[in-house]
Design a protein around this motif. Structure first.
Motif, mmCIF file in Angstrom:
data_model
loop_
_atom_site.group_PDB
_atom_site.id
_atom_site.type_symbol
_atom_site.label_atom_id
_atom_site.label_comp_id
_atom_site.label_asym_id
_atom_site.label_seq_id
_atom_site.Cartn_x
_atom_site.Cartn_y
_atom_site.Cartn_z
ATOM 1 N N LEU A 20 -12.703 -32.567 -14.974
ATOM 2 C CA LEU A 20 -12.963 -32.959 -16.362
ATOM 3 C C LEU A 20 -14.416 -33.005 -16.627
ATOM 4 C CD1 LEU A 20 -9.988 -35.093 -17.461
ATOM 5 C CD2 LEU A 20 -10.088 -32.595 -17.496
ATOM 6 N N PRO A 21 -15.438 -32.220 -16.864
ATOM 7 C CA PRO A 21 -16.850 -32.277 -17.032
ATOM 8 C C PRO A 21 -17.251 -33.122 -17.977
ATOM 9 C CG PRO A 21 -16.241 -30.272 -17.675
ATOM 10 C CD PRO A 21 -15.013 -30.660 -17.112
ATOM 11 N N ASN A 22 -16.550 -33.167 -19.018
ATOM 12 C CA ASN A 22 -17.136 -33.984 -20.276
ATOM 13 C C ASN A 22 -16.329 -35.398 -20.534
ATOM 14 O OD1 ASN A 22 -18.949 -32.008 -20.906
ATOM 15 N ND2 ASN A 22 -17.334 -30.864 -21.876
ATOM 16 N N LEU A 23 -15.614 -35.546 -19.531
ATOM 17 C CA LEU A 23 -14.863 -37.035 -19.785
ATOM 18 C C LEU A 23 -15.827 -38.183 -19.389
ATOM 19 C CD1 LEU A 23 -12.121 -38.456 -19.460
ATOM 20 C CD2 LEU A 23 -12.385 -38.640 -17.020
ATOM 21 N N HIS A 24 -15.863 -39.042 -20.395
ATOM 22 C CA HIS A 24 -16.682 -40.150 -20.467
ATOM 23 C C HIS A 24 -16.065 -41.446 -20.567
ATOM 24 C CE1 HIS A 24 -16.186 -40.602 -24.779
ATOM 25 N NE2 HIS A 24 -16.683 -39.395 -25.072
ATOM 26 N N THR A 25 -14.650 -41.591 -20.783
ATOM 27 C CA THR A 25 -14.016 -42.734 -21.031
ATOM 28 C C THR A 25 -12.630 -42.836 -20.346
ATOM 29 O OG1 THR A 25 -15.129 -43.422 -23.266
ATOM 30 C CG2 THR A 25 -12.983 -44.602 -22.765
ATOM 31 N N LEU A 26 -12.268 -43.735 -19.499
ATOM 32 C CA LEU A 26 -11.014 -43.860 -18.831
ATOM 33 C C LEU A 26 -10.313 -45.021 -19.371
ATOM 34 C CD1 LEU A 26 -8.752 -42.960 -16.880
ATOM 35 C CD2 LEU A 26 -10.464 -43.874 -14.967
ATOM 36 N N GLN A 27 -9.012 -44.985 -19.911
ATOM 37 C CA GLN A 27 -8.398 -46.221 -20.546
ATOM 38 C C GLN A 27 -7.002 -46.363 -19.613
ATOM 39 O OE1 GLN A 27 -8.387 -44.910 -24.445
ATOM 40 N NE2 GLN A 27 -10.182 -46.081 -24.977
ATOM 41 N N ILE A 28 -6.865 -47.187 -18.896
ATOM 42 C CA ILE A 28 -5.834 -47.599 -17.995
ATOM 43 C C ILE A 28 -4.845 -48.683 -18.832
ATOM 44 C CG2 ILE A 28 -4.694 -48.086 -15.856
ATOM 45 C CD1 ILE A 28 -6.220 -45.701 -15.723
ATOM 46 N N VAL A 29 -4.089 -48.134 -19.482
ATOM 47 C CA VAL A 29 -3.201 -49.003 -20.518
ATOM 48 C C VAL A 29 -2.482 -50.130 -19.821
ATOM 49 C CG1 VAL A 29 -1.216 -49.098 -22.410
ATOM 50 C CG2 VAL A 29 -3.106 -47.156 -22.355
ATOM 51 N N HIS A 30 -1.749 -49.558 -18.733
ATOM 52 C CA HIS A 30 -0.950 -50.726 -17.847
ATOM 53 C C HIS A 30 -0.790 -49.876 -16.418
ATOM 54 C CE1 HIS A 30 2.014 -53.459 -16.927
ATOM 55 N NE2 HIS A 30 2.609 -52.765 -16.404
ATOM 56 N N THR A 31 -0.751 -50.781 -15.473
ATOM 57 C CA THR A 31 -0.145 -50.256 -14.024
ATOM 58 C C THR A 31 0.256 -51.376 -13.316
ATOM 59 O OG1 THR A 31 -1.090 -49.224 -12.115
ATOM 60 C CG2 THR A 31 -2.633 -50.653 -13.057
ATOM 61 N N HIS A 32 1.245 -51.227 -12.619
ATOM 62 C CA HIS A 32 1.994 -52.243 -11.763
ATOM 63 C C HIS A 32 0.962 -53.085 -10.827
ATOM 64 C CE1 HIS A 32 5.298 -54.143 -10.127
ATOM 65 N NE2 HIS A 32 6.286 -53.819 -10.852
ATOM 66 N N SER A 33 1.338 -54.459 -10.937
ATOM 67 C CA SER A 33 0.591 -55.134 -10.158
ATOM 68 C C SER A 33 0.825 -54.966 -8.705
ATOM 69 C CB SER A 33 0.823 -56.702 -10.441
ATOM 70 O OG SER A 33 2.237 -56.885 -9.956
ATOM 71 N N GLN A 34 2.057 -54.187 -8.259
ATOM 72 C CA GLN A 34 2.216 -54.004 -6.952
ATOM 73 C C GLN A 34 1.581 -52.629 -6.465
ATOM 74 O OE1 GLN A 34 6.414 -54.668 -6.098
ATOM 75 N NE2 GLN A 34 6.341 -56.482 -6.772
ATOM 76 N N ILE A 41 -4.613 -43.779 -31.241
ATOM 77 C CA ILE A 41 -4.676 -45.067 -30.250
ATOM 78 C C ILE A 41 -5.891 -45.787 -30.590
ATOM 79 C CG2 ILE A 41 -5.011 -45.289 -27.948
ATOM 80 C CD1 ILE A 41 -3.241 -42.732 -27.273
ATOM 81 N N SER A 42 -5.536 -47.091 -30.372
ATOM 82 C CA SER A 42 -6.795 -48.027 -30.851
ATOM 83 C C SER A 42 -6.913 -48.907 -29.505
ATOM 84 C CB SER A 42 -6.279 -48.931 -31.939
ATOM 85 O OG SER A 42 -5.026 -49.840 -31.513
ATOM 86 N N VAL A 43 -8.209 -49.283 -29.239
ATOM 87 C CA VAL A 43 -8.558 -50.211 -28.361
ATOM 88 C C VAL A 43 -7.910 -51.456 -28.115
ATOM 89 C CG1 VAL A 43 -10.447 -51.501 -27.364
ATOM 90 C CG2 VAL A 43 -10.680 -49.012 -28.064
ATOM 91 N N GLY A 44 -7.651 -51.994 -29.659
ATOM 92 C CA GLY A 44 -6.996 -53.132 -29.846
ATOM 93 C C GLY A 44 -5.361 -53.230 -29.335
ATOM 94 N N SER A 45 -4.903 -52.195 -29.162
ATOM 95 C CA SER A 45 -3.424 -51.913 -28.644
ATOM 96 C C SER A 45 -3.758 -52.001 -27.215
ATOM 97 C CB SER A 45 -2.541 -50.866 -29.067
ATOM 98 O OG SER A 45 -2.533 -50.607 -30.717
ATOM 99 N N ILE A 46 -4.569 -51.163 -26.580
ATOM 100 C CA ILE A 46 -4.701 -51.088 -25.057
ATOM 101 C C ILE A 46 -5.009 -52.381 -24.535
ATOM 102 C CG2 ILE A 46 -6.128 -50.075 -23.249
ATOM 103 C CD1 ILE A 46 -6.632 -47.712 -25.302
ATOM 104 N N MET A 47 -5.838 -53.279 -25.299
ATOM 105 C CA MET A 47 -6.059 -54.724 -24.737
ATOM 106 C C MET A 47 -4.837 -55.548 -24.591
ATOM 107 S SD MET A 47 -9.245 -54.495 -24.105
ATOM 108 C CE MET A 47 -9.446 -56.296 -23.704
#
Length: 367
Positions: free
Chosen positions: A167-181, A60-66
């Motif tokens: 999740l004690p070591n979670l440092h990055t959260l990436q929300i690829v998509h969520t519905h606007s409603q 998974i790439s940040v470019g795709s998430i963007m």
């Protein structure tokens, strides 16, 4: 009752048989047991070489998430599928590869032809429940990359928020998509909760209520809309933000952001059009860059330039943007100020309907 001295056979969990099963099997959350390191076979390689081999498999790439798609293509789950298969080969490979499998909590990739929203929602709920019950695996998770849908929102978001808390070591959260409603729904589930371990976050503007629950965030990236709602969330809850990307550089938003994040050190802005297919980019006019002068501690302005025009056009665009960025940085009291230019090009992926951009060269210009 077994006879004395007779070995009792134990039933082992069956591994998944297909790629689709690999994303849904309960064996994904089987207990992890460390074993002594091996000196033969694949694991005899130095760690650097082993990681180099793994880097050949697409991840998974940040470019795709963007791009803010509903889901990511199956190709981007290749590395995780390889690691999962290796983890089910023998005890030594399981001990080595399972932490890598669970380094990322993923629920955003399509694995079959069924409805995508049912796929990702079911996978997110199942994996979150599994991690909540398995602290030995939960400690491996460092990145969560998910799509949030309106399918079974009550049970899915309940499981998701419960999982984030353990999740004690979670440092990055990436929300690829969520519905606007889903804005109100997200507010109802995240209001009053806090996940201080999260430091980096990528999310659409409509998911700003998730950002309000992450007070320890230092880096905020918007992958949808102008990011204005995220500025309000930063001002209300995230006092330590020093890096932003994807927020539109217009005067009213920049003035609000300067008040919300007075210690901002780095901001990203795209300097010219690089749109192909569904690729999302935010184009900044050279005249708008002057508004970045409101940040009195800004150290770095990063600009992305697509190598799509002729050399003369690209050079002209860069010259205007660099000059404006240098003028803006002169108002800052920070030391070692610089303008960074990432020149990007479109890759040729296996999936012809998908386009991804990657940086081919970087230029640093001191101010």
């Amino acid at each position: 009752m077994p006879r004395a001295g007779r070995r009792v056979k134990q039933k082992l969990a069956s591994p998944p048989t297909t790629d689709a099963d690999a994303g849904t099997s309960t064996s994904d959350v089987a207990p992890w047991v460390p074993v002594a390191p091996t000196t033969t076979g694949l694991l005899a390689l130095p760690v650097e070489l082993f990681e180099m081999v793994l880097s050949d498999f697409e991840d998974i790439s940040v470019g795709s998430i963007m791009q803010n798609p509903t889901t990511l293509p199956k190709e981007e789950g290749e590395r995780m599928r390889v690691l999962r298969a290796l983890s089910q080969t023998c005890k030594a490979l399981r001990a080595s590869c399972l932490p890598r499998v669970w380094e990322r909590l993923e629920a955003c990739i399509e694995h079959n032809d069924s409805a995508w929203y049912k796929q990702v929602s079911s996978r997110l709920e199942r994996r979150c429940n599994g991690l909540a019950d398995n602290p030995d695996l939960a400690k491996f998770v460092k990145i969560a990359t998910v799509t949030l849908t309106r399918c079974s929102t009550q049970t899915v978001l309940d499981a998701f928020t419960k999982c984030l808390a353990v999740l004690p070591n979670l440092h990055t959260l990436q929300i690829v998509h969520t519905h606007s409603q889903m804005t109100t729904t997200l507010k109802n589930h995240f209001e009053g909760k806090s996940f201080p371990q999260i430091r980096n976050i990528i999310l659409p503007s409509c998911a700003h209520n998730i950002l309000r629950a992450c007070p320890g965030v230092t880096s905020v990236t918007c992958n949808e809309d102008d990011g204005s709602k995220l500025v309000s969330a930063i001002r209300a809850s995230c006092k330590g933000v020093v890096h932003v990307s994807g927020i539109r550089a217009e005067e009213s938003i920049m003035k609000r952001l300067a008040k919300a994040a007075p210690n901002l050190r780095e901001i990203h802005a795209n300097a010219c059009q690089v749109r192909v297919g569904y690729y999302r980019t935010l184009i900044v006019d050279p005249g708008d860059i002057k508004y970045l002068s409101v940040f009195k501690k800004l150290q770095r302005i990063v600009m992305i330039v697509g190598e799509e025009g002729d050399d003369e056009q690209i050079a002209g665009t860069c010259k205007l943007h660099v000059s404006a960025a240098q003028e803006a940085l002169k108002e800052s009291s920070a030391k070692d100020k610089e303008v960074v230019i990432h020149y990007s090009k479109c890759d040729s992926p296996r999936n012809v309907n998908w386009r991804r951009w990657s940086t081919v060269r970087t230029v640093h210009i001191k101010v």
